[in-house]
Design an enzyme around this catalytic site. Structure first.
Site: not given
Length: 275
Positions: A144, A157
């Site tokens: 990401s 995350y």
């Protein structure tokens, strides 16, 4: 080109709505047989498998938690039943919602690291030895832009995705001479039609305008990049972090939000309301 993955077997984890099923569809269209991995009883796994089978591909479904080593033992068995895994796409991911480091519980932190990072470790232990024995193999790890830059209250995350970058680089470095390539795709905002429909007009506009190409990403954008990295067209590409982000990470926040800067390349001003 067509059939860029013909004769290959690909393992894809995290096959659900969005990126996972899009990669499965793209790989099947390019000729790959598939081992599709998903947790629970989501119908998306069955739909992805049925779509690939209609294209004449062999498909094995594995339902299980990627954070558990035993799941990967079953994945390896499934891959061997199709001649051995040539490609591994680690796509499964979770994170605690809207929490800073003091708000994320130890259980949430451990769960995120187990799914987003330890599962990739397990995938290597389960599938890398067979790849080495055949002197070929490709890992495509889905990360990401949050592994490259920070968004608020996504600390578990972001930490897992940054760590995934390091793991992938070392995987490429340590095993390149054994025929193994490993790369990362770092997507920006990837929205399905349902995702987009859930946003109000201001959120859609401000999100869209962060991207130099004038739109947010679609699952197919990531799938197309994954096909390239998995194929022999990318045989000289390894250890790379490829942002698939419409140019999001090449600009400073000022370029998007500061009125005088924004006027240099857009003719309007985004208004952000406090939530």
């Amino acid at each position: 080109m067509v059939n860029r993955l013909e004769g290959k077997t690909a393992v894809i984890s995290g096959v659900g709505p969005g990126i996972g099923s899009a990669i499965a569809d793209a790989f099947a269209r390019e000729g790959a047989d598939l081992v599709l991995v998903s947790r629970g009883e989501s119908p998306v796994l069955d739909q992805a498998a049925s779509g690939a089978e209609r294209l004449g591909r062999r498909v094995v479904k594995v339902r299980g938690d990627v954070a558990i080593r035993e799941t990967w033992s079953r994945v390896a068995e499934a891959g061997n039943s199709l001649g051995g895994a040539d490609i591994v796409v680690n796509n499964a991911a979770i994170h605690a919602r809207k929490k800073n480091i003091l708000e994320v519980t130890e259980e949430e932190w451990d769960a995120t690291m187990a799914v987003n990072l330890k599962s990739v470790y397990f995938s290597c232990h389960a599938l890398l030895p067979g790849m080495i024995s055949r002197s070929r193999g490709v890992f495509v790890n889905i990360s990401s832009v949050n592994g490259l830059a920070a968004n608020p209250k996504m600390i578990d995350y972001a930490a897992s995705k940054s760590a995934l970058h390091g793991l992938t680089r070392n995987l490429a470095l340590d095993h390149g001479l054994q025929g193994i390539r490993a790369n990362v795709i770092a997507p920006g905002a990837i929205l399905t039609e349902n995702d987009a429909a859930s946003l109000d007009d201001e959120e859609k506009r401000s999100l869209r305008d962060n991207y130099l190409v004038g739109r947010w990403g679609m699952p197919e954008d990531v799938a197309n990049a994954a096909v390239f990295l998995a194929s022999d067209e990318a045989r000289f590409v390894t250890g790379v972090i490829l942002p698939v982000d419409g140019g999001l990470t090449v600009q400073t926040p000022e370029g998007t939000m500061r009125k005088s800067f924004r006027a240099r390349w857009r003719d309007d001003v985004v208004r952000i309301q406090d939530v």
